[in-house]
Enzyme design. Structure first.
Site, PDB file in Angstrom:
ATOM      1  N   LYS A  14       6.219  -2.888 -15.542  1.00 30.18           N
ATOM      2  CA  LYS A  14       6.076  -3.837 -14.358  1.00 30.18           C
ATOM      3  C   LYS A  14       4.538  -4.766 -14.957  1.00 30.18           C
ATOM      4  CE  LYS A  14       5.383  -1.477 -10.658  1.00 30.18           C
ATOM      5  NZ  LYS A  14       5.862  -0.128 -11.047  1.00 30.18           N
ATOM      6  N   ARG A  89       5.845  -2.123  -1.288  1.00 32.74           N
ATOM      7  CA  ARG A  89       6.295  -0.854  -1.672  1.00 32.74           C
ATOM      8  C   ARG A  89       6.667  -0.031  -0.366  1.00 32.74           C
ATOM      9  NH1 ARG A  89       2.231  -0.018  -6.113  1.00 32.74           N
ATOM     10  NH2 ARG A  89       2.408   2.235  -7.175  1.00 32.74           N
ATOM     11  N   ARG A 128       0.111   6.149 -21.602  1.00 33.84           N
ATOM     12  CA  ARG A 128      -0.857   5.021 -20.946  1.00 33.84           C
ATOM     13  C   ARG A 128      -2.215   5.917 -20.483  1.00 33.84           C
ATOM     14  NH1 ARG A 128       1.308   1.875 -15.931  1.00 33.84           N
ATOM     15  NH2 ARG A 128       0.821   3.773 -14.853  1.00 33.84           N
ATOM     16  N   ARG A 134      -7.183   5.978 -16.218  1.00 36.93           N
ATOM     17  CA  ARG A 134      -6.588   6.160 -14.698  1.00 36.93           C
ATOM     18  C   ARG A 134      -6.428   7.851 -14.433  1.00 36.93           C
ATOM     19  NH1 ARG A 134      -1.852   1.945 -13.340  1.00 36.93           N
ATOM     20  NH2 ARG A 134      -1.542   3.778 -11.555  1.00 36.93           N
ATOM     21  N   ARG A 146       3.601  10.612  -7.708  1.00 34.02           N
ATOM     22  CA  ARG A 146       3.951   9.158  -7.722  1.00 34.02           C
ATOM     23  C   ARG A 146       5.453   8.855  -7.687  1.00 34.02           C
ATOM     24  NH1 ARG A 146       0.262   7.599 -12.227  1.00 34.02           N
ATOM     25  NH2 ARG A 146       0.986   5.548 -11.958  1.00 34.02           N
TER      26      ARG A 146
HETATM   27  P1  AMP Z   1      -0.079   1.033  -9.413  1.00 37.79           P
HETATM   28  O1  AMP Z   1      -1.251   0.432 -10.240  1.00 37.79           O
HETATM   29  O2  AMP Z   1       0.759  -0.011  -8.685  1.00 37.79           O
HETATM   30  O3  AMP Z   1       0.646   2.162  -9.762  1.00 37.79           O
HETATM   31  O4  AMP Z   1      -0.927   1.763  -7.993  1.00 37.79           O
HETATM   32  C1  AMP Z   1      -1.821   2.610  -8.152  1.00 37.79           C
HETATM   33  C2  AMP Z   1      -2.009   3.150  -6.817  1.00 37.79           C
HETATM   34  O5  AMP Z   1      -2.482   2.110  -5.835  1.00 37.79           O
HETATM   35  C3  AMP Z   1      -0.757   3.832  -6.167  1.00 37.79           C
HETATM   36  O6  AMP Z   1      -0.347   5.033  -6.609  1.00 37.79           O
HETATM   37  C4  AMP Z   1      -1.223   3.566  -4.637  1.00 37.79           C
HETATM   38  O7  AMP Z   1      -2.037   4.649  -4.302  1.00 37.79           O
HETATM   39  C5  AMP Z   1      -1.970   2.419  -4.750  1.00 37.79           C
HETATM   40  N1  AMP Z   1      -1.256   1.180  -4.172  1.00 37.79           N
HETATM   41  C6  AMP Z   1      -0.987   0.205  -5.128  1.00 37.79           C
HETATM   42  N2  AMP Z   1       0.107  -0.601  -4.539  1.00 37.79           N
HETATM   43  C7  AMP Z   1       0.263  -0.127  -3.344  1.00 37.79           C
HETATM   44  C8  AMP Z   1       1.180  -0.675  -2.108  1.00 37.79           C
HETATM   45  N3  AMP Z   1       1.476  -1.649  -2.287  1.00 37.79           N
HETATM   46  N4  AMP Z   1       1.243   0.166  -1.045  1.00 37.79           N
HETATM   47  C9  AMP Z   1       0.434   1.338  -0.877  1.00 37.79           C
HETATM   48  N5  AMP Z   1      -0.475   1.829  -1.934  1.00 37.79           N
HETATM   49  C10 AMP Z   1      -0.326   1.169  -3.022  1.00 37.79           C
END
Ligand code: AMP
Length: 191
Positions: A14, A89, A128, A134, A146
């Site tokens: 993404k 999400r 990654r 991260r 996740r």
């Molecule tokens: P990402 O970079 O999109 O993989 O997001 C990393 C982490 O941020 C996720 O595992 C969640 O803990 C939190 N997070 C990001 N976007 C959301 C969302 N829309 N709703 C809830 N938690 C989020």
């Protein structure tokens, strides 16, 4: 105006595809994961609140995420459209996003769901993790959490957009440009 939801599990590509879409269509990128990481880096209250969820691979509560996106949309003037990456999400987030957009006379044009097999996702996230720094990319158990959270809590969001005839699935394995071409075809047809 294009308002695109780029959907898919962690590691689906993404972020990579968003970067290209932003340039091609002159869009504002709203990645909730990036916004939380920025807050974390700046040590804000919001960042500290989100940290405990993010570190475990769990979702940050809906009201926190929705408030943050609302602020971001409202603080953006004269946008040519938005690309939502990693948001919504949950179905509650999707409903809130529709309401926020409606308040601002906008709507979602399309949702593109990147389809990638689980084994490929795990390999990509681990790869990654070697450079992203991260915590949630570097631990097998957190990666599994996740993916499980995605399947249980996030996948129903695809049904939400399907019910509005806005969902298109795109196979997310192959060359970055090849996948990008498939995505832009969907975007161009969604006007
Ligand atoms: P990402 O970079 O999109 O993989 O997001 C990393 C982490 O941020 C996720 O595992 C969640 O803990 C939190 N997070 C990001 N976007 C959301 C969302 N829309 N709703 C809830 N938690 C989020």
């Amino acid at each position: 105006m294009h308002n695109i939801v780029l959907f898919g599990p962690p590691g689906a590509g993404k972020g990579t595809q968003s970067e290209k879409l932003i340039l091609k269509y002159n869009l504002i990128h709203i990645s909730t994961g990036d916004l939380f990481r920025k807050h974390l880096g700046e040590g804000t209250e919001l960042g500290n609140l989100a940290k405990k969820y993010m570190d475990e691979g769990n979702l940050v509560p809906d009201e926190v995420v929705i408030g943050m996106v609302d602020d971001k949309i409202k603080s953006t003037k004269d946008a040519n459209g938005f690309i939502f990456d990693g948001f919504p999400r949950t179905v509650a987030q999707a409903e809130a996003l529709d309401a926020l957009l409606e308040e601002n006379n906008m709507k979602i044009s399309c949702m593109i769901a990147l389809d990638v097999p689980e084994e490929v996702l795990k390999e990509r996230i681990k790869e990654r993790g070697k450079t992203s720094g991260r915590v949630d990319d570097q631990n097998e158990q957190k990666i599994n959490t996740r993916i499980r959270v995605y399947l249980e809590e996030t996948l129903p969001v695809a049904g939400y957009y399907q019910a509005q005839n806005k969902l298109t699935k795109v196979h997310g394995v192959g060359g970055i440009d090849e996948i990008f071409q498939k995505i832009t075809k969907v975007v161009d047809e969604s006007i």
